[in-house]
Design a protein around this motif. Structure first.
Motif, PDB file in Angstrom:
ATOM      1  N   PRO A 160     -11.978 -18.881  32.840  1.00 45.92           N
ATOM      2  CA  PRO A 160     -11.681 -17.481  33.160  1.00 45.92           C
ATOM      3  C   PRO A 160     -10.239 -17.308  33.634  1.00 45.92           C
ATOM      4  N   GLY A 161      -9.710 -16.128  33.417  1.00 48.79           N
ATOM      5  CA  GLY A 161      -8.357 -15.808  33.845  1.00 48.79           C
ATOM      6  C   GLY A 161      -8.350 -14.724  34.913  1.00 48.79           C
ATOM      7  N   LYS A 162      -7.170 -14.164  35.145  1.00 46.27           N
ATOM      8  CA  LYS A 162      -7.034 -13.185  36.217  1.00 46.27           C
ATOM      9  C   LYS A 162      -6.360 -11.894  35.764  1.00 46.27           C
ATOM     10  N   THR A 163      -6.091 -11.766  34.476  1.00 46.30           N
ATOM     11  CA  THR A 163      -5.388 -10.578  34.002  1.00 46.30           C
ATOM     12  C   THR A 163      -6.223  -9.852  32.956  1.00 46.30           C
ATOM     13  N   THR A 164      -5.865  -8.623  32.670  1.00 50.01           N
ATOM     14  CA  THR A 164      -6.570  -7.817  31.676  1.00 50.01           C
ATOM     15  C   THR A 164      -5.792  -7.811  30.361  1.00 50.01           C
ATOM     16  N   PHE A 165      -6.454  -7.377  29.301  1.00 47.77           N
ATOM     17  CA  PHE A 165      -5.793  -7.246  28.006  1.00 47.77           C
ATOM     18  C   PHE A 165      -4.655  -6.234  28.097  1.00 47.77           C
ATOM     19  N   ALA A 166      -4.875  -5.142  28.819  1.00 49.07           N
ATOM     20  CA  ALA A 166      -3.827  -4.135  28.989  1.00 49.07           C
ATOM     21  C   ALA A 166      -2.605  -4.726  29.683  1.00 49.07           C
ATOM     22  N   ALA A 167      -2.827  -5.524  30.726  1.00 51.01           N
ATOM     23  CA  ALA A 167      -1.709  -6.150  31.438  1.00 51.01           C
ATOM     24  C   ALA A 167      -0.988  -7.150  30.549  1.00 51.01           C
ATOM     25  N   PHE A 168      -1.741  -7.901  29.740  1.00 49.94           N
ATOM     26  CA  PHE A 168      -1.139  -8.847  28.814  1.00 49.94           C
ATOM     27  C   PHE A 168      -0.244  -8.125  27.813  1.00 49.94           C
ATOM     28  N   LEU A 169      -0.740  -7.043  27.194  1.00 50.27           N
ATOM     29  CA  LEU A 169       0.068  -6.302  26.231  1.00 50.27           C
ATOM     30  C   LEU A 169       1.297  -5.694  26.885  1.00 50.27           C
ATOM     31  N   THR A 170       1.163  -5.261  28.129  1.00 52.73           N
ATOM     32  CA  THR A 170       2.316  -4.720  28.850  1.00 52.73           C
ATOM     33  C   THR A 170       3.378  -5.790  29.040  1.00 52.73           C
ATOM     34  N   GLU A 171       2.957  -7.003  29.383  1.00 51.59           N
ATOM     35  CA  GLU A 171       3.898  -8.111  29.537  1.00 51.59           C
ATOM     36  C   GLU A 171       4.570  -8.458  28.214  1.00 51.59           C
ATOM     37  N   VAL A 172       3.816  -8.431  27.116  1.00 53.22           N
ATOM     38  CA  VAL A 172       4.390  -8.673  25.794  1.00 53.22           C
ATOM     39  C   VAL A 172       5.441  -7.613  25.471  1.00 53.22           C
ATOM     40  N   ALA A 173       5.112  -6.348  25.712  1.00 55.76           N
ATOM     41  CA  ALA A 173       6.054  -5.261  25.441  1.00 55.76           C
ATOM     42  C   ALA A 173       7.320  -5.414  26.284  1.00 55.76           C
ATOM     43  N   ASP A 174       7.145  -5.734  27.562  1.00 55.62           N
ATOM     44  CA  ASP A 174       8.316  -5.923  28.444  1.00 55.62           C
ATOM     45  C   ASP A 174       9.200  -7.052  27.932  1.00 55.62           C
ATOM     46  N   ALA A 175       8.584  -8.166  27.573  1.00 58.23           N
ATOM     47  CA  ALA A 175       9.351  -9.326  27.114  1.00 58.23           C
ATOM     48  C   ALA A 175      10.098  -9.021  25.820  1.00 58.23           C
TER      49      ALA A 175
END
Length: 198
Positions: A160-175
């Motif tokens: 299990p992880g600690k982040t959501t799909f929305a947070a992951f996509l936000t990080e991808v967009a930021d990067a």
């Protein structure tokens, strides 16, 4: 569940930024993005797998049915395009089409294989190979971990992880927009109009 609308909005905002970047910098990847799926197909998958897809994952699939055409996730990969564009997320992952998720669900993250936690409902959503043996799942188990991402591999117990799909996509967009890597992955590069982020 009270965070569902917020996560859905975060997904919409992040994915819009990702597509904007792709359109400008990696047009070949952008042009191969699939059409959206439908609510009926999402509900059918939920009934088939006996789970509820989190709002941020649902919002993504209503925008695009994965990160590349279905042929990118077939094995063997399409002969027309020997280098599939659908695996453009960090670490070479791709979000598979909705139709593949039930097949992946029966693989290494199937609930019945988790002898110590038979009630777990882990739905794989990303993979690094057409067989779906390695990638990321979203926890669809009702309770405190619902909607969080985790990692899976063929011979390992899902973690299990600690982040959501929305947070992951936000990080991808930021990067992408900042031209930087994250999580141990180098900055994105574009090769012949394709985003190649490994």
């Amino acid at each position: 569940m009270t965070e569902d609308p917020i996560r859905a909005e975060q997904t919409l905002a992040a994915w819009t930024r990702i597509e904007t970047w792709l359109r400008k910098h990696a047009p070949r990847t952008f042009e191969r993005l699939p059409e959206p799926t439908t609510e009926d197909r999402l509900r059918s998958l939920e009934q088939e797998l006996d789970l509820t897809i989190p709002a941020d994952v649902r919002a993504f699939y209503l925008l695009r049915n994965g990160t590349g055409p279905a042929s990118d996730f077939d094995w063997p990969t399409s002969r027309e395009d020997p280098e599939p564009t659908g695996y453009f997320l960090p670490d070479g992952e791709g979000v598979g089409p909705l139709e593949d998720l039930s097949m992946w669900f029966e693989g290494p993250v199937a609930a019945e294989r988790l002898d110590d936690a038979p009630g777990q409902r882990y739905l794989p959503i990303t993979t690094i190979d057409p067989d779906g043996f390695y990638g990321t799942f979203v926890d669809c188990t009702p309770g405190p971990g619902y909607g969080l991402l985790g990692g899976y591999a063929e011979a390992d117990i899902p973690s299990p992880g600690k982040t959501t799909f929305a947070a992951f996509l936000t990080e991808v967009a930021d990067a992408l927009h900042e031209g930087r890597g994250f999580g141990g992955v180098d900055a994105p590069r574009v090769i012949e109009g394709r985003l190649d982020w490994r």
